[in-house]
Design an enzyme around this catalytic site. Structure first.
Site, short mmCIF file in Angstrom:
data_model
loop_
_atom_site.label_atom_id
_atom_site.label_comp_id
_atom_site.label_asym_id
_atom_site.label_seq_id
_atom_site.Cartn_x
_atom_site.Cartn_y
_atom_site.Cartn_z
N ASP A 179 -9.98 -6.58 1.10
CA ASP A 179 -8.62 -7.03 0.82
C ASP A 179 -8.40 -8.49 1.21
OD1 ASP A 179 -7.73 -4.65 -0.25
OD2 ASP A 179 -7.09 -3.84 1.68
N ASP A 213 0.83 -1.19 0.00
CA ASP A 213 0.00 0.00 0.00
C ASP A 213 0.87 1.24 0.00
OD1 ASP A 213 -2.63 -0.33 0.20
OD2 ASP A 213 -2.76 -0.18 2.38
N ASP A 247 -5.74 -3.67 4.19
CA ASP A 247 -6.34 -3.22 5.45
C ASP A 247 -7.87 -3.33 5.46
OD1 ASP A 247 -6.78 -1.21 3.64
OD2 ASP A 247 -5.49 0.26 4.62
P1 ADP Z 1 -4.52 4.23 -1.05
O1 ADP Z 1 -4.37 2.96 -1.79
O2 ADP Z 1 -3.44 5.20 -1.34
O3 ADP Z 1 -4.78 4.04 0.41
P2 ADP Z 1 -7.31 4.92 -1.16
O4 ADP Z 1 -7.96 3.71 -1.70
O5 ADP Z 1 -7.38 5.19 0.31
O6 ADP Z 1 -5.80 4.95 -1.65
O7 ADP Z 1 -7.86 6.18 -1.90
C1 ADP Z 1 -7.99 6.24 -3.29
C2 ADP Z 1 -8.55 7.58 -3.69
O8 ADP Z 1 -9.85 7.73 -3.16
C3 ADP Z 1 -7.74 8.76 -3.17
O9 ADP Z 1 -6.83 9.22 -4.11
C4 ADP Z 1 -8.80 9.82 -2.93
O10 ADP Z 1 -8.98 10.61 -4.09
C5 ADP Z 1 -10.06 9.06 -2.66
N1 ADP Z 1 -10.37 8.94 -1.24
C6 ADP Z 1 -9.68 8.29 -0.28
N2 ADP Z 1 -10.25 8.38 0.91
C7 ADP Z 1 -11.37 9.11 0.73
C8 ADP Z 1 -12.42 9.55 1.60
N3 ADP Z 1 -12.45 9.25 2.90
N4 ADP Z 1 -13.41 10.30 1.07
C9 ADP Z 1 -13.41 10.61 -0.22
N5 ADP Z 1 -12.47 10.21 -1.09
C10 ADP Z 1 -11.44 9.49 -0.64
MG MG Z 2 -5.62 3.81 2.05
#
Ligand code: ADP
Ligand code: MG
Length: 888
Positions: A638, A331, A634
């Site tokens: 997953d 991640d 996490d």
């Molecule tokens: P990572 O693999 O880096 O943890 P996430 O899956 O957490 O990525 O997030 C992917 C995308 O979703 C981020 O780039 C962001 O634009 C959006 N995102 C993440 N968390 C939130 C949230 N709580 N609310 C809205 N959009 C989110």
């Molecule tokens: Mg994340």
């Protein structure tokens, strides 16, 4: 409050709360909790653990030992009382050694299990607190959210879109919808009790509040567990291999023992019983039955050491697998980076703001040009306020809840102040939340505003751009045509390529809204508002860890839900070679077949905008290419990827219970560097398993060679049964234990990963054991022969001592398979272990006990001769290493 007599599902929430003497807002207070824990006990289902007595008795389970004890008993009746007693005492000591080892392993494993106890969120004394789930009592008010393992049997008080995976209880894998507001007929079967959730099941969607009605073995799971026999900890592949090997070698040794018995009779050195005793003692001493227990002990000690470094192993087998990992899929957010997010840039269609401040401290100026940011901040405040909390502990600001949303709330505080945020939250009253998920990559909230409804959406900007048909420009709204879309996506890419995590914000005002509206309907025809640039810098030490991994032949791949350019920028910051590799996005994967992906996957360092399903596919394809894959995760979704990987790694802080349960390794600090550290430990532990085993097997072979060789050469037996047993138990055990604690060999990290096909005991090793054993036998027989003319008893004493002390040579050269001992770092356990064995040997020959060993005190001039044995094998083995003849 006995779960058997009350049908909680047939009571209303109010009735249930009353019967349980609790309050849904304040929960129980601490004194009441203490009182109840005394009545109901801890909330755990007691696995049947072996009692120390059972463990001790187990040491006598071997058939050979029983035969030996029977033979000893017979010899006692025939008048050899003291001989028999000596043997019995030694066998007893043997059992004690075995017991101590097993007991300590078991204790360590139990301690590690305690670390893995899931935590539960409860309301006690009016406050929300997190406690180990084992501390729950009936009447506790529990909060549940996506990914949680249900910690007890619970009657729901409130539920929001709650779906639960009840397969651990019912075997049915499709999630069940739950609803707090129904009251059911008492006869409703467990699987249909939709106003309750049960211990051991998982929340896969939504959230809930409920009251604990049953804990520990009174739960439904507890009842099943009682009827199902205790599930044993599976044996690790290594333990199985060693078990198997022990059996094969055992057969050969029994064959040799049979020949020894026959020839000893034929050659006339001993009577039937004596011949039988020596044959059985040889078998008991030489058959390596203890190998699996040694492996378990070394693994358990290793797991303990790893836990201290924040890597918690859930199954010992994972340690073996860790040592062979050659690709880590990790991640980005929170693992590679700090996961501490701050909005630094706001970009609208023709304006922008720069934001000062760092971390979550709600202080910092916002300087804007061409935007009136107030409206946006009010929306963001209302959008995030109920889902995240800013906390200030001793001057350090942190966020409870999603870090991304925390950053938005902090931004709102910076611009509006505390009062302004409060006003905004009141003004835009929240009616519905569609939480963020990894598939939609966005979150939406619906608020009442001036008699209408306003929908606020935040999420991956490219996706919001797609969902929008208008865009906010200044104070007005314009159609979002292709050119404007290009322009906005340009902003996104610009920010992302500088390493910013990007987040889009969009909204719409609608006349009507109903709870039943689908997400798709709510999140369409939006007005795009702004792109936010959020910084989330790499953690300290990650760049170094990436380098260490690289030198160890381990590839690091970033697998993230984030924007490709953000991921690439971060990858570059931590020293991954982005310029000469490929970055793929989830949608690229969708277009590719597994075979196509397999062709290029060697070159990929970044997978961006992926969903959990992509993760599982990435693991599958890597495995197909014979990689040994570690994958982090996490979230609830997953779990499949974590299970598919050779090593599934869950985040200890951020991770859900579901992910932790599916993983073999839990990172207590969520840090990438800890993975590399764990792989390193995995390698060291695997090496350390080989050392005591090499040592013991050559020593055993030496005993066989001595006894068998003497008969081939028509000599009288140089060792008696007591000698064989004594050497095997008393003088071999401590150095073997010390060898399992060797410090890492130099260069162990720089070596390429071990091949997954590598076997522990190879043919080459067998040859080595036989050669070293024969050499030891030959040296012992030589010494025996030197003094045979003087007296048989003296010669036996010399042979006995020579073989006991040969361990000095063996232990020293067993410290490493292929490196000379003088190049190794010091092992502080080894010298004390050797000295202790030496002392025991001296006690056996120089004190009055010597009559039970049939030995005589040795004159000082005999000692140099005795050292022929350890010296020969030490020198031969070290010369082999110098010559570069490897044994593995
Ligand atoms: P990572 O693999 O880096 O943890 P996430 O899956 O957490 O990525 O997030 C992917 C995308 O979703 C981020 O780039 C962001 O634009 C959006 N995102 C993440 N968390 C939130 C949230 N709580 N609310 C809205 N959009 C989110
Ligand atoms: Mg994340």
């Amino acid at each position: 409050m006995d779960g058997n007599s009350i049908y909680w599902h047939s009571l209303t929430v109010q009735e249930a709360l009353e019967r349980l003497g609790t309050d849904s807002v304040a929960g129980l207070d601490e004194s009441e909790v203490l009182r109840r824990i005394n009545i109901y006990g801890r909330n755990e289902i007691k696995a049947k653990v072996k009692t120390p007595l059972e463990m001790f008795a187990n040491q006598f389970k071997s058939i050979l030992i029983i035969i030996l004890l029977i033979a000893t008993l017979i010899s006692a009746f025939l008048g050899e009382f003291f001989d028999a007693l000596t043997i019995a005492i030694i066998v007893f000591m043997m059992a004690i050694f075995g017991f101590v080892q097993e007991y300590r392993s078991e204790k360590t494993i139990q301690a590690l299990k305690k670390l893995a106890v899931p935590r539960a969120r409860v309301i006690r004394g009016g406050r929300e607190v997190e406690i180990p789930s084992t501390d729950l009592v009936p009447g506790d008010i529990v909060l549940l959210r996506e990914g949680d393992r249900v910690p007890a049997d619970i009657r729901l008080i409130e539920s929001n879109d709650l779906e639960v995976d009840e397969s651990p209880l019912t075997g049915e894998s499709t999630p069940v919808e739950k609803d707090a507001n129904v009251v059911l007929d008492p006869s409703t079967p467990v699987s249909d009790r939709v106003n309750m959730v049960f211990m051991g099941t998982y929340i896969v969607r939504g959230s809930a509040k409920g009251v604990v009605v049953a804990t520990g073995s009174s739960t439904e799971l507890g009842r099943i567990a009682k009827s199902v026999a205790e599930t044993k900890e599976e044996k690790t592949p290594l333990e199985i291999e060693l078990d198997d090997f022990g059996k094969k070698i055992g057969l050969i040794i029994i064959g040799i023992a049979a020949i020894v018995f026959a020839t000893s009779l034929l050659e006339g050195w001993a009577n039937v019983l004596e011949s039988f005793m020596i044959a059985v003692a040889l078998a008991v001493a030489a058959i390596p039955e203890g190998l699996p227990a040694i492996a378990t002990a070394v693994l358990a000690i290793g797991a303990h050491r790893m836990a201290k470094k924040n890597a918690l192993v859930r199954k010992l087998a994972a340690i073996e697998a860790l040592g062979s990992v050659d690709v880590i899929c990790t991640d980005k957010t929170g693992t590679i980076t700090k996961g501490e997010m701050t909005v630094k840039v706001v970009r609208t269609f023709n304006g922008f703001c720069n934001v000062e401040g760092s971390g979550y401290e709600p202080k910092g100026r916002i300087s804007c040009s061409g935007v009136n940011i107030e409206n946006l901040l009010e929306m963001l405040a209302a959008h995030t306020f109920s889902d995240v909390k800013l906390v200030n502990e001793k001057g350090v600001w942190s966020v409870k809840g999603s870090p991304t949303e925390g950053a938005l709330l902090v931004l709102a505080y910076k611009g509006l102040g505390e009062e302004g945020v409060g006003k905004a939250v009141n003004k835009l009253q929240l009616v519905k939340t569609y939480p963020f998920d990894r598939f939609r990559k966005r979150k939406s909230t619906v608020h009442i505003f001036n008699g209408k409804y306003i929908v606020v959406v935040s999420g991956a900007p490219e996706i919001l751009v797609e969902l929008s048909n208008t865009i906010q420009v200044g104070d007005g709204v314009k159609p979002f045509d292709n050119d404007s879309k290009k322009k906005v996506l340009g902003y996104v890419e610009e920010l992302a390529s500088q390493g910013y995590r990007t987040l889009g914000v969009a909204f719409k005002v609608v006349e009507a809204f109903s709870e039943e509206d689908s997400v798709e309907n709510v999140e369409r025809d939006l007005t795009f508002y702004a792109v936010l640039g959020i910084i989330d810098p790499p953690r300290e030490g990650v760049a170094e860890a990436v380098q260490i991994a690289k030198r160890a032949g381990i590839k690091t791949i970033i697998v993230t839900g984030d924007h490709k350019l953000t991921a690439m920028a971060i990858a570059k910051m931590i020293g991954l070679d982005v310029d000469n590799s490929i970055a793929l996005e989830g949608r690229d994967l969708d277009r590719m077949s597994d075979d196509e992906l397999a062709k290029i996957i060697d070159k990929v360092t970044v997978f961006a905008r992926v969903t959990p399903e992509h993760k599982a596919r990435i693991v599958k394809v890597l495995k197909k290419k014979s990689y040994r894959v570690a994958m982090t995760g996490d979230g609830v979704n997953d779990a499949p990827a974590l299970k598919e990987a050779h090593i599934g790694i869950a985040m200890g802080i951020r991770g859900t219970d579901v992910a932790k349960e599916a993983a073999q390794l839990v990172l207590l600090d969520d840090n990438y560097s800890t993975i590399v550290e764990a792989v390193k430990e995995g390698r060291v532990i695997y090496e350390n398993l080989k050392k005591p085993i090499n040592y013991l097997l050559t020593a055993n072979m030496g005993e066989v060679a001595t006894v068998f060789g003497s008969q081939l050469l028509l000599m009288p037996p140089p060792l008696e049964p007591v000698h064989l047993l004594w050497i095997n138990v008393v003088t071999d055990a401590l150095p073997a234990a010390a060898l399992g604690l060797e410090p890492p060999e130099p260069g162990i990290v720089e070596r390429p990963p071990r091949s997954a096909k590598e076997r522990f005991v190879t043919r080459r090793k067998l040859v080595y054991y036989i050669v070293m054993g024969s050499l030891l036998g030959a040296a012992t027989l030589l010494i025996f022969n030197m003094f045979r003319e003087t007296s048989l008893q003296l010669a036996r004493t010399a042979a006995f001592t020579a073989i006991a002390l040969s361990e000095f040579g063996r232990a020293i050269s067993s410290r490493s398979e292929n490196q000379n001992f003088w190049k190794l770092p010091r092992n502080k356990w080894l010298l004390p272990a050797l000295l202790a064995s030496m002392a025991m040997q001296l006690i056996a020959i120089y004190t009055p006990l010597n009559k039970y060993f049939h030995v005589v005190p040795l004159d000082w001039w005999i000692w140099p001769a005795i050292f022929i044995a350890p010296a020969t094998i030490l020198i031969v083995d070290e010369v082999r290493k110098v010559l570069g003849i490897k044994i593995s």
